[in-house]
Design an enzyme around this catalytic site. Structure first.
Site, PDB file in Angstrom:
ATOM      1  N   GLU A   1      -3.335   3.743   6.253  1.00  0.00           N
ATOM      2  CA  GLU A   1      -3.456   3.820   5.058  1.00  0.00           C
ATOM      3  C   GLU A   1      -4.576   4.318   4.278  1.00  0.00           C
ATOM      4  O   GLU A   1      -4.397   4.826   2.772  1.00  0.00           O
ATOM      5  CB  GLU A   1      -4.461   2.328   4.234  1.00  0.00           C
ATOM      6  CG  GLU A   1      -4.304   1.623   3.547  1.00  0.00           C
ATOM      7  CD  GLU A   1      -5.151   0.688   3.188  1.00  0.00           C
ATOM      8  OE1 GLU A   1      -5.448   0.000   3.950  1.00  0.00           O
ATOM      9  OE2 GLU A   1      -5.827   0.995   1.394  1.00  0.00           O
TER      10      GLU A   1
ATOM     11  N   ARG B   1       0.620  -0.862   0.400  1.00  0.00           N
ATOM     12  CA  ARG B   1      -0.223  -0.333  -0.494  1.00  0.00           C
ATOM     13  C   ARG B   1       0.873   1.274   0.199  1.00  0.00           C
ATOM     14  O   ARG B   1       0.545   2.338   0.344  1.00  0.00           O
ATOM     15  CB  ARG B   1      -0.099  -0.236   1.633  1.00  0.00           C
ATOM     16  CG  ARG B   1      -2.277  -1.399   1.875  1.00  0.00           C
ATOM     17  CD  ARG B   1      -3.020  -1.045   0.568  1.00  0.00           C
ATOM     18  NE  ARG B   1      -3.511  -2.381   0.465  1.00  0.00           N
ATOM     19  CZ  ARG B   1      -3.593  -3.294   0.625  1.00  0.00           C
ATOM     20  NH1 ARG B   1      -2.149  -3.620  -0.810  1.00  0.00           N
ATOM     21  NH2 ARG B   1      -4.124  -5.003   0.162  1.00  0.00           N
TER      22      ARG B   1
ATOM     23  N   SER C   1     -10.261  -0.229   3.787  1.00  0.00           N
ATOM     24  CA  SER C   1     -10.150  -0.433   5.521  1.00  0.00           C
ATOM     25  C   SER C   1      -8.808   0.702   5.870  1.00  0.00           C
ATOM     26  O   SER C   1      -8.211   1.500   5.157  1.00  0.00           O
ATOM     27  CB  SER C   1      -8.359  -1.635   4.989  1.00  0.00           C
ATOM     28  OG  SER C   1      -9.149  -2.722   5.174  1.00  0.00           O
TER      29      SER C   1
END
Ligand SMILES: Cc1cc2nc3c(=O)[nH]c(=O)nc-3n(C[C@H](O)[C@H](O)[C@H](O)COP(=O)(O)OP(=O)(O)OC[C@H]3O[C@@H](n4cnc5c(N)ncnc54)[C@H](O)[C@@H]3O)c2cc1C
Length: 301
Positions: free
Chosen positions: A291, A172, A221
């Site tokens: 994230e 990520r 998320s």
């Protein structure tokens, strides 16, 4: 307010004071001072050429991993969704997709052509540009594993073609040349079976609907999984399911999702993110890293 583009070199749509809550999946946050949707790639280059060199820029795909603070973004948002929509086969295994194409369209076009590897993109509610910037992934798949080359644009409106070797790619995270943004990707796929690829997409989407609060406002998320563990497990173990700040709430269905129950401000969401981070670190000594990308300014009091 809409500004006519007729007197300018560019042909896209420039608006002022645009509420970013209308352009992100949390449906929250402040306003952008200026908001530009290019007509096409040439037009984007012309627009960038005309900008002041210190104009702050924020690139936006579908806003499924992006929050602008309540004080707003003091620069220009470049909105690629619905703009950079090129989608063409360069050869029987290589797809060139513009940054504004949705991930789900890439997954379905690829499956239809009997190619496999990017079925995981079907459930990621973002664009190709966002997937490149985030190295989006799911169910063991990752965007950059399939990238043969990317096309980028710089502040002066010049186009570049770059190999993956020009980037540092991680879980990520993607870092590459400063002040360049993605305008397209060439993706290389494996030959396979069209029916099996469609069936895998169906199964992955069904799995998401069972395990994630897909019908509520979220950014997916919130935290990256720490090495060897799952952020959701740690958050749940810390007793944080259902924890709330204002209209922001940790999902009961998936602890790594924070939901806007309808009235959340960006400040509520950010405060809850910080609170979860602090409580998990206190309980388990693990610092969860967000994230989701947070930009813009806090409101002045
Ligand atoms: C319900 C739900 C489920 C999700 N599931 C997943 C999942 O399984 N896996 C996963 O990885 N993510 C998941 N996400 C998060 C998100 O969809 C991905 O990160 C996606 O790649 C973001 O794409 P976007 O177009 O919405 O990007 P945005 O949210 O618009 O932007 C994200 C970041 O990318 C930058 N960016 C956008 N376009 C460009 C560009 N053209 N050039 C350079 N930078 C750019 C932005 O400035 C920002 O920093 C989920 C989100 C939701 C809401």
């Amino acid at each position: 307010m809409m500004v006519a583009a007729a007197t300018c070199e560019w042909r896209g749509e420039l608006r002022h004071d645009v509420p970013m809550a209308e352009y992100n999946s949390w449906h929250a946050g402040g306003r952008a001072r200026r908001f530009y949707q290019p007509a096409d790639l040439d037009d984007l280059c012309a627009f960038l050429r005309g900008l002041d060199e210190d104009e702050p820029l924020l690139w936006l795909g579908l806003g499924s991993n992006l929050l602008v603070r309540d004080g707003g973004f003091p620069g220009t948002v470049i909105y690629t969704f619905g703009a950079l929509t090129m989608l063409e086969w360069l050869n029987e295994r290589t797809l060139r997709a513009g940054s504004g194409v949705t991930c789900s369209k890439v997954a379905r076009s690829t499956a239809k052509a009997g190619l496999v590897g990017v079925e995981f993109l079907a459930g990621i509610p973002g664009t190709v540009g966002g997937a490149l910037a985030m190295n989006a992934g799911a169910f063991g798949g990752e965007t950059w594993r399939h990238v043969q080359a990317v096309e980028t644009v710089d502040r002066a409106g010049r186009l570049h073609t770059r190999p993956p070797a020009d980037y540092r790619i991680g879980y990520r995270t993607v870092t590459g040349p400063a002040d360049e943004w993605f305008v397209a990707a060439c993706l290389e796929l494996e030959p396979g079976d069209a029916q099996a690829a469609h069936e895998r997409i169906r199964q992955l989407l069904a799995h998401r609907n069972t395990t994630q609060p897909t019908q509520q406002y979220s950014c997916g998320s919130v935290f990256r999984n720490p090495p060897g563990d799952h952020a959701a497990r740690l958050i749940e173990a810390a007793g944080l399911k259902g924890a709330a700040v204002g209209g922001a709430r940790v999902s009961e269905k998936h602890a790594n999702f924070i939901i806007n129950t309808g009235t959340a401000t960006a400040a509520d969401l950010e405060l809850l993110i910080n609170r979860v981070q602090g409580r998990v670190e206190q309980a388990y000594g693990v610092r969860l890293e967000p994230e989701v990308r947070i930009s813009g300014e806090r409101p002045t009091l």
